[in-house]
Design an enzyme around this catalytic site. Structure first.
Site, PDB file in Angstrom:
ATOM      1  N   ALA A 123     -10.553  66.542   3.012  1.00 44.60           N
ATOM      2  CA  ALA A 123     -10.846  67.907   2.578  1.00 44.60           C
ATOM      3  C   ALA A 123     -12.282  68.067   2.081  1.00 44.60           C
ATOM      4  O   ALA A 123     -12.595  69.036   1.392  1.00 44.60           O
ATOM      5  CB  ALA A 123      -9.854  68.315   1.496  1.00 44.60           C
ATOM      6  N   ASN A 189      -8.843  62.415  -4.498  1.00 44.88           N
ATOM      7  CA  ASN A 189      -9.218  62.024  -3.130  1.00 44.88           C
ATOM      8  C   ASN A 189     -10.585  62.576  -2.721  1.00 44.88           C
ATOM      9  O   ASN A 189     -11.421  61.848  -2.195  1.00 44.88           O
ATOM     10  CB  ASN A 189      -8.134  62.472  -2.138  1.00 44.88           C
ATOM     11  CG  ASN A 189      -6.883  61.629  -2.272  1.00 44.88           C
ATOM     12  OD1 ASN A 189      -6.941  60.410  -2.278  1.00 44.88           O
ATOM     13  ND2 ASN A 189      -5.746  62.282  -2.428  1.00 44.88           N
ATOM     14  N   HIS A 218     -10.195  76.428  -4.599  1.00 47.25           N
ATOM     15  CA  HIS A 218     -11.569  76.777  -4.285  1.00 47.25           C
ATOM     16  C   HIS A 218     -12.455  75.620  -4.762  1.00 47.25           C
ATOM     17  O   HIS A 218     -12.275  75.123  -5.873  1.00 47.25           O
ATOM     18  CB  HIS A 218     -11.938  78.071  -5.027  1.00 47.25           C
ATOM     19  CG  HIS A 218     -13.339  78.505  -4.797  1.00 47.25           C
ATOM     20  ND1 HIS A 218     -14.389  78.105  -5.588  1.00 47.25           N
ATOM     21  CD2 HIS A 218     -13.877  79.301  -3.855  1.00 47.25           C
ATOM     22  CE1 HIS A 218     -15.509  78.639  -5.136  1.00 47.25           C
ATOM     23  NE2 HIS A 218     -15.221  79.378  -4.093  1.00 47.25           N
TER      24      HIS A 218
HETATM   25  N1  LIG Z   1      -8.687  62.706   1.595  1.00 43.02           N
HETATM   26  C1  LIG Z   1      -8.228  63.927   1.342  1.00 43.02           C
HETATM   27  O1  LIG Z   1      -8.983  64.904   1.338  1.00 43.02           O
HETATM   28  C2  LIG Z   1      -6.764  64.123   1.071  1.00 43.02           C
HETATM   29  C3  LIG Z   1      -6.265  65.417   0.904  1.00 43.02           C
HETATM   30  C4  LIG Z   1      -4.891  65.581   0.702  1.00 43.02           C
HETATM   31  C5  LIG Z   1      -4.060  64.466   0.631  1.00 43.02           C
HETATM   32  N2  LIG Z   1      -4.590  63.219   0.755  1.00 43.02           N
HETATM   33  C6  LIG Z   1      -3.743  62.011   0.653  1.00 43.02           C
HETATM   34  O2  LIG Z   1      -2.778  62.031   1.688  1.00 43.02           O
HETATM   35  C7  LIG Z   1      -1.516  61.674   1.132  1.00 43.02           C
HETATM   36  C8  LIG Z   1      -0.411  62.305   1.956  1.00 43.02           C
HETATM   37  O3  LIG Z   1      -0.458  63.714   1.810  1.00 43.02           O
HETATM   38  P1  LIG Z   1       0.775  64.611   2.281  1.00 43.02           P
HETATM   39  O4  LIG Z   1       0.433  66.005   1.904  1.00 43.02           O
HETATM   40  O5  LIG Z   1       1.132  64.297   3.688  1.00 43.02           O
HETATM   41  O6  LIG Z   1       1.922  64.064   1.306  1.00 43.02           O
HETATM   42  P2  LIG Z   1       3.487  64.117   1.533  1.00 43.02           P
HETATM   43  O7  LIG Z   1       4.092  63.775   0.226  1.00 43.02           O
HETATM   44  O8  LIG Z   1       3.890  65.365   2.232  1.00 43.02           O
HETATM   45  O9  LIG Z   1       3.755  62.907   2.569  1.00 43.02           O
HETATM   46  C9  LIG Z   1       3.660  61.544   2.221  1.00 43.02           C
HETATM   47  C10 LIG Z   1       4.703  60.802   3.049  1.00 43.02           C
HETATM   48  O10 LIG Z   1       4.539  59.408   2.870  1.00 43.02           O
HETATM   49  C11 LIG Z   1       5.793  58.827   2.601  1.00 43.02           C
HETATM   50  N3  LIG Z   1       5.589  57.649   1.764  1.00 43.02           N
HETATM   51  C12 LIG Z   1       5.185  57.618   0.475  1.00 43.02           C
HETATM   52  N4  LIG Z   1       5.110  56.353   0.029  1.00 43.02           N
HETATM   53  C13 LIG Z   1       5.473  55.566   1.066  1.00 43.02           C
HETATM   54  C14 LIG Z   1       5.582  54.169   1.231  1.00 43.02           C
HETATM   55  N5  LIG Z   1       5.312  53.304   0.229  1.00 43.02           N
HETATM   56  N6  LIG Z   1       5.982  53.689   2.428  1.00 43.02           N
HETATM   57  C15 LIG Z   1       6.265  54.534   3.446  1.00 43.02           C
HETATM   58  N7  LIG Z   1       6.185  55.877   3.353  1.00 43.02           N
HETATM   59  C16 LIG Z   1       5.774  56.382   2.177  1.00 43.02           C
HETATM   60  C17 LIG Z   1       6.591  59.903   1.892  1.00 43.02           C
HETATM   61  O11 LIG Z   1       7.981  59.684   2.004  1.00 43.02           O
HETATM   62  C18 LIG Z   1       6.138  61.151   2.622  1.00 43.02           C
HETATM   63  O12 LIG Z   1       6.930  61.426   3.754  1.00 43.02           O
HETATM   64  C19 LIG Z   1      -1.570  62.191  -0.321  1.00 43.02           C
HETATM   65  O13 LIG Z   1      -0.694  61.453  -1.155  1.00 43.02           O
HETATM   66  C20 LIG Z   1      -3.013  61.970  -0.686  1.00 43.02           C
HETATM   67  O14 LIG Z   1      -3.192  60.687  -1.278  1.00 43.02           O
HETATM   68  C21 LIG Z   1      -5.915  63.041   0.985  1.00 43.02           C
END
Ligand SMILES: NC(=O)c1ccc[n+]([C@@H]2O[C@H](COP(=O)([O-])OP(=O)(O)OC[C@H]3O[C@@H](n4cnc5c(N)ncnc54)[C@H](O)[C@@H]3O)[C@@H](O)[C@H]2O)c1
Length: 268
Positions: A123, A189, A218
């Protein structure tokens, strides 16, 4: 792919639809895999894809690149095994790298086994330009994250500001990215990516704002360096499946995979 939630499902659809270059989805590690299979989810029941909650089965599949979209804890749990097998990992949960012991260990292990740790821009817009301009030195960078009041409930913000009494946008936190990451790990993140790609955790300034007049997130970044200055302001559109993730994130992951799996790279 590690994680089949809000981001993972859009990314999987993108790969299957051919939007991620020549990438092919061969395995998904998801803690609720059994539930998806029981519900008859098409991808979970596809015999050509290893869709599992079992890390050993996942790691036994044949692939070159793992894509982590599961969360910071999952990354810490599974990333080392991936790189120790000489496979690259594309990471979404960059906030996990505020734990520098973990980050160093992962990088050392990747180097030892000929693997790469790839950080998605996620993001954070303009990270390519800022990371280049930061090489000129004397860079300064700040990020202001304004979110609706609801987004701050259940975080330390609730003790720092009267969320229910707010009538206008209120900044309740102003400090370094290091401090922000330790107190607000779930918001880390973007700030971690910004800090790691520009001036580091101690020099990156973070302001967190609760805004009762907003319904969307925002963000404002102000960056200055000897190579130029930049001001980026944007509004995220929340993903329906997870309102704390914005809709651009899975697209940046798809774009990242496309860059890695194509003859041509855009924006390297
Ligand atoms: N870099 C960025 O800008 C940014 C932005 C948003 C989210 N993220 C990261 O991406 C991650 C995922 O986001 P999302 O919206 O898809 O979240 P989400 O909660 O919708 O999906 C995460 C999925 O991973 C699974 N999961 C969690 N721990 C697990 C494990 N140990 N083994 C197997 N599966 C596992 C969960 O069951 C879930 O289905 C967030 O937790 C965040 O850390 C990064």
């Amino acid at each position: 792919m590690i994680g089949f939630g809000a981001i993972g499902q859009v990314v999987a659809d993108g790969i299957i639809a051919g939007r991620a270059g020549n990438a092919r989805l061969v395995a998904v590690l998801e803690q609720f895999a059994q539930e998806y299979r029981a519900a008859g989810h098409q991808l979970a029941c596809d015999p050509t894809i290893t869709f599992t909650e079992d890390a050993a089965r996942f790691n036994a599949a044949q692939f070159d690149l793992a894509v982590e979209v599961a969360g910071q804890e999952a990354l810490k749990c599974h990333a080392l095994e991936v790189v120790q097998r000489g496979r690259d990992i594309l990471v979404a949960s960059i906030g996990a790298f505020t734990d520098e012991v973990f980050f160093d260990r992962l990088l050392e292990s990747a180097a030892e086994h000929g693997a790469r740790v790839l950080l998605t821009s996620g993001a954070l817009p303009a990270v390519d330009w800022m990371s280049a301009a930061a090489l000129a030195g004397e860079g300064t960078v700040s990020i202001t994250q304004s979110k609706p009041v609801e987004s701050w409930r259940g975080t330390p913000a609730a003790k720092m500001v009267d969320l229910d009494g707010l009538r206008a946008a209120t900044c309740f936190f102003e400090s370094s990215a290091r401090e922000a990451a330790s107190r607000f790990p779930k918001s880390s993140n973007i700030t971690a990516m910004l800090a790691l790609s520009t001036v580091g955790f101690d020099e990156t300034k973070v302001r967190l704002v609760a805004d009762p007049t907003r319904v969307e997130m925002h963000t404002l970044i102000e960056f200055h360096s000897r190579a130029g200055s930049l001001r980026v302001e944007w509004q995220g559109v929340p993903l329906a499946r997870n309102p704390s993730t914005s809709a651009d994130v899975p697209l940046t992951v798809i774009k990242g995979i496309r860059n890695l799996c194509s003859t041509v790279h855009y924006g390297l």
